[in-house]
Structures are given as structure tokens and as C-alpha cells.
Design an enzyme around this catalytic site. Structure first.
Site, PDB file in Angstrom:
ATOM      1  N   ASP A 128      40.377  39.436  42.085  1.00  0.00           N
ATOM      2  CA  ASP A 128      39.467  38.973  41.046  1.00  0.00           C
ATOM      3  C   ASP A 128      39.674  37.483  40.824  1.00  0.00           C
ATOM      4  O   ASP A 128      40.742  36.933  41.111  1.00  0.00           O
ATOM      5  CB  ASP A 128      39.673  39.739  39.743  1.00  0.00           C
ATOM      6  CG  ASP A 128      41.086  39.602  39.198  1.00  0.00           C
ATOM      7  OD1 ASP A 128      42.046  39.912  39.946  1.00  0.00           O
ATOM      8  OD2 ASP A 128      41.252  39.175  38.032  1.00  0.00           O
ATOM      9  N   GLU A 174      43.590  40.876  37.350  1.00  0.00           N
ATOM     10  CA  GLU A 174      44.741  40.062  36.990  1.00  0.00           C
ATOM     11  C   GLU A 174      44.366  38.957  36.010  1.00  0.00           C
ATOM     12  O   GLU A 174      45.174  38.592  35.143  1.00  0.00           O
ATOM     13  CB  GLU A 174      45.353  39.444  38.261  1.00  0.00           C
ATOM     14  CG  GLU A 174      46.736  38.849  38.073  1.00  0.00           C
ATOM     15  CD  GLU A 174      46.725  37.393  37.641  1.00  0.00           C
ATOM     16  OE1 GLU A 174      47.799  36.867  37.298  1.00  0.00           O
ATOM     17  OE2 GLU A 174      45.646  36.764  37.640  1.00  0.00           O
TER      18      GLU A 174
END
Length: 496
Positions: free
Chosen positions: A119, A182
Site C-alpha cells: 500500500d 501499513e
């Protein structure tokens, strides 16, 4: 048979390596940099596959099949497909995380964990290239996620791929664990470890060399003030700045009603010219619309950015706004502006090893109907607690009419430099670079803190330019290739 084997080699499904000439009894004979050189075209091709995927978390498109949006899931599946193609065992967990496993012997008792994420933070403004169409310019890969964390993760994956392809003797398993959240709430790791085993030790390729064996605690506090009807000659109709709490706001926007629009516009441009920001102003339908552009930076290093939100608040605070609108602007301008150490909030503190507490005012929103919120992201060392931060800052914030709410806190994390994990990683870094190898602590939070014996390791070097969370993010080709070589030797040292 030979023709079929040759065809497979050309298709990239099998790499012909000169294994017979190698003596694995002496690992020092391995030229790790040469092994990377042999694979650099494949590495770039796989990395570009990931970089072309817009993997910003998008809750508006979240479903049970894609809990943080379709982009992060697509990137996860693309990474797992690369691992499966190369003959690793792969597994997806809850559509949020997954792993690529290297376990030549199922009886191995210990597991090394390597944790990366696919991400990325929102793009923001100020890009000179398409952030999801990677380009190599002046030996740099420009793309969102190139340095945080798709580039470093692919470097670590190729390090493991080298070890597998060389057939090196090992005595431990490796799980390369991939997350998709994250940059936000880490729900990917929460879900993964509900069902999967915790590795015994490991690292995350998501910071800097020579090592990060200390990570500060992380806490975001939400300072809230109620809304109220706008009154008076000066009215604040809206105020917005920031994309994520762990980013310095690059852009800020406000809409106001004032008695003399031209005077405010002139004073705004005077402010912009006297400060390190850019801005635009226009009068439209009886409103003055103001936009400020600063400089984004990672929330763990707010001093490296220019906070557009607090600059805009400082400008507006000189005017005669009333009630909670005035309090909101005053809090941002008088308490949060250019205070990245929490001095005005009465929480400044420096630890002898982990360094100072930092405070990033990352999100601002205000409307008369909904009220206002300012989100401050703290990175705090040993010696500070989340409870203490909330109590002390509330004393200051309440003087401006704010209440305080907190999110999930992550406590400070530290692994002794005497630990074999730390000493081994430092030794490999020094051996390959010739540079000093020493312990370090950061304000950034990485997956390394998930393990009791976990650290962050690369992939930026002391001389690298850090563009994480910024416009025109890039990862230097030299850093990509030399970090891959370091990861390969380091992983082998830890599992041989």
C-alpha cells in the site's frame, strides 16, 4: 529436451546458473553484487508491475473481498503471483495480507520473517510525472511507492530469490510477509497473525541503513471543537488541510467571508511572499477562497516539511473571527505552527538513545456545522507514555475549547545492539559498503516492531535522498541494486 530447456530459459522460467563451479563451503566466494547484476532486468520488470498499481487505501470502495479497497488487494495478488511463478509457496490471508515462503526442509524449527507492504500514501499534488506510470529519469525510478515500500520490498524478495536459485544450504525457513495497510491502521497484520504463526525474528525493508533497532512509539491525538453558527464580519466557512495524519500537509484550503475582500487578498499575497509557501486567492460569489501549498514530508520527520495548514491558520488568525472558529485558528496558529517537538503542548522530551519526541499536525478540518478537528501524530521515545501525552496536551488544548480523543497507540520498540540479529545485519552492511555500522532509532513505524526481535533494515542509505510521502517520490537504481545484494547476504547469514 535441450531445445525445450533452452526455450524455458529464454522465457525466464528457468535461470541457468553455473552451480558446478561454486564451492558453498565458503560463502565468501559468492559475489552477491554480480548475482544481482544477472537479475536486474527481471527485478525492474517485476517492480514496475507493482508500481503501476494504484494501491492507495480507498475505504469508499472497500468490500469484504477488498477490505481496504481494490488497489491494495490487486498489488498483494500481483506480488504473490510473482512468488508463485518463481516456485515459492504462497498464501493469501483475509484479502489483507499474504506470504511467500521458502522452506526447503519442512522440519526446520525457526523462521526468519521479512515484512514489506504494497500500500502507498495518497499522491497529493506537485508531481512532474504520472505517479503510477514509473519512469527512469537520471537513474532514478519515479513513482509513488518506489521507495516506500514497493522498491525495497522487491529488493528483499529478489534477495530471497537469489538464495533459492543458487541452491544454498540453509537451516531456517523464511516467510516474506506482505501487508496492504501499513500506511494506515495495520489491520492487515492484525488479520494475518490471527491465524498465522509469528516468525522468531526478522526485519522490514522499510527505512534506512545501517539499521533501525529502535522505533519510537506512535500515537495520534484528535483535538475536537464543536461547531456553531457563523456570526460577525469575519466568517470561516471551511478550513481543510492534510491527507493523512502521518504526512505533513502540503495543501490547505479555506473559504471565508470578510468585509473587505481586496484587503484580505492583498495581505494574503504579502504573507505568501514573506514565507516559504505558495498560494492563490480569488473572490467568488461573495467569498474569498484561499489555497496554500507547502511541502509534504513523512510524519516522523515533520521538521523536513512545510505545513500548509498551520501557515494558512497563522495568516487567518490575525483577523477578527469569532467564537469557536477563532479558537480553532488560534490553536493551529499559536500552538501547532512550527512546533514539531511538542514544546507548546508541554510534552517536549529527548531520550539519550532514541532522540526527541516529534509532533506532526497532519489533518485539519473545520465547518460551522460540524465543528473542527486537528489531528496531531506523535512519535515518542522511551520515557514517554501515551497516557501522559493525552493528559498533558489536554491541559493546553482545553484552554482553546478543545477536547481530546486518542487512537490506537504503538509503544516504543527497541532491540539491543548485542542481539545476534542486529550484530549480523550491521556486519553485513559494513562488509558490503565499507561504511560505519551503528545502531539507530527513528520516529517512523515499521513492521519490524511486530517481532520482539525485529528491526528495520534499509533500503535507503546515509547518502540517499529521502522522498518518502512526498511528491516526485523516487528510488535510485544504485540504491535498489546495492540493497538487494545486502539483503541477499544478510538473509543467507541469518538462515544458513
Amino acid at each position: 529436451m535441450f531445445n525445450r530447456f533452452s526455450s524455458l530459459c529464454k522465457n525466464g522460467k528457468i535461470r541457468l546458473l553455473n552451480l558446478l563451479d561454486r564451492d558453498w563451503s565458503d560463502w565468501m566466494t559468492i559475489d552477491w553484487k554480480k548475482e544481482v547484476e544477472l537479475r536486474k532486468e527481471d527485478l525492474l520488470k517485476d517492480l514496475f508491475t507493482l508500481l503501476r498499481i494504484d494501491s492507495v487505501r480507498d475505504d469508499s470502495k472497500a468490500t469484504e473481498e477488498a477490505p481496504v479497497g481494490p488497489g491494495p488487494k490487486e498489488a498483494l495478488e500481483a506480488f504473490l503471483a510473482i512468488g508463485e511463478r518463481d516456485g515459492f509457496t504462497t498464501k493469501q490471508v483475509g484479502n489483507l495480507a499474504g506470504h511467500i515462503e521458502f522452506a526447503p526442509n519442512p522440519d526446520f524449527k525457526e523462521t526468519l520473517g521479512v515484512l514489506g507492504h504494497v500500500d502507498v500514501v495518497p499522491v497529493g499534488t506537485g508531481w512532474d510525472t504520472d505517479p503510477f506510470e514509473p519512469q527512469i529519469i537520471n537513474d532514478r525510478i519515479y513513482a509513488r511507492g518506489s521507495s516506500d515500500d514497493k522498491g525495497p520490498s522487491m529488493a528483499a524478495y529478489y534477495a530471497l530469490k537469489i538464495i533459492k536459485e543458487l541452491g544454498l544450504p540453509v537451516s531456517r525457513r523464511v516467510r516474506f510477509i506482505i501487508g496492504t495497510d501499513e500506511e494506515s491502521g495495520w489491520k492487515c497484520m492484525d488479520r494475518y497473525f490471527q491465524t498465522e504463526e509469528m516468525p522468531d525474528f526478522g526485519f522490514s525493508p522499510d527505512a534506512t541503513f545501517p539499521i533501525i533497532n529502535g522505533e519510537k512509539g506512535i500515537l495520534s491525538l484528535h483535538y475536537d471543537i464543536p461547531g456553531e453558527a457563523s456570526e460577525g464580519d469575519y466568517q470561516l466557512l471551511s478550513f481543510d488541510a492534510g491527507l493523512r495524519e502521518n504526512m505533513v500537509p502540503q495543501d490547505a484550503h479555506a473559504e471565508i467571508i470578510v468585509p473587505n475582500e481586496n484587503e484580505v487578498v492583498d495581505r494574503f499575497f504579502a504573507y505568501v511572499s514573506a514565507n516559504p509557501v505558495e498560494g492563490t486567492a480569488q473572490v467568488l460569489d461573495g467569498k474569498v477562497i484561499l489555497d496554500v501549498v507547502g511541502k509534504s514530508a513523512h510524519g516522523s520527520t515533520p521538521d523536513k516539511g512545510i505545513n500548509a495548514g498551520t501557515h494558512l491558520a497563522k495568516f487567518l488568525n490575525q483577523f477578527n473571527f469569532k467564537g469557536n472558529a477563532k479558537k480553532y485558528l488560534a490553536f493551529a496558529a499559536e500552538v501547532l505552527h512550527e512546533d514539531t517537538e511538542g514544546k507548546n503542548l508541554k510534552v517536549a522530551y529527548t531520550h539519550e538513545v532514541m532522540g526527541p519526541l516529534t509532533a506532526n499536525a497532519g489533518i485539519f478540518t473545520y465547518t460551522p456545522e460540524l465543528g473542527g478537528v486537528a489531528v496531531v501524530n506523535f512519535r515518542y521515545p522511551l520515557g514517554v507514555t501515551a497516557e501522559g501525552l493525552e493528559i498533558k496536551t489536554e491541559v493546553v488544548a482545553s484552554g482553546y475549547g478543545f477536547t481530546v480523543a486518542h487512537g490506537k497507540a504503538q509503544v516504543p520498540h527497541y532491540v539491543s545492539p548485542e542481539d545476534e540479529l542486529v550484530s549480523t545485519l550491521l556486519e553485513v552492511y559494513h562488509r558490503q559498503t565499507g561504511l560505519p555500522a551503528h545502531e539507530q532509532s527513528i520516529g517512523g513505524g515499521t513492521y519490524g516492531r511486530i517481532f520482539e526481535r525485529g528491526v528495520a533494515y534499509g533500503a535507503l542509505f546515509p547518502d540517499s535522498i529521502d522522498t518518502m510521502h512526498q511528491a516526485n517520490e523516487f528510488f535510485a537504481l544504485e540504491d535498489l541494486f546495492r540493497s538487494t545484494a545486502i539483503y541477499a547476504e544478510a538473509i543467507y547469514e541469518l538462515i544458513k
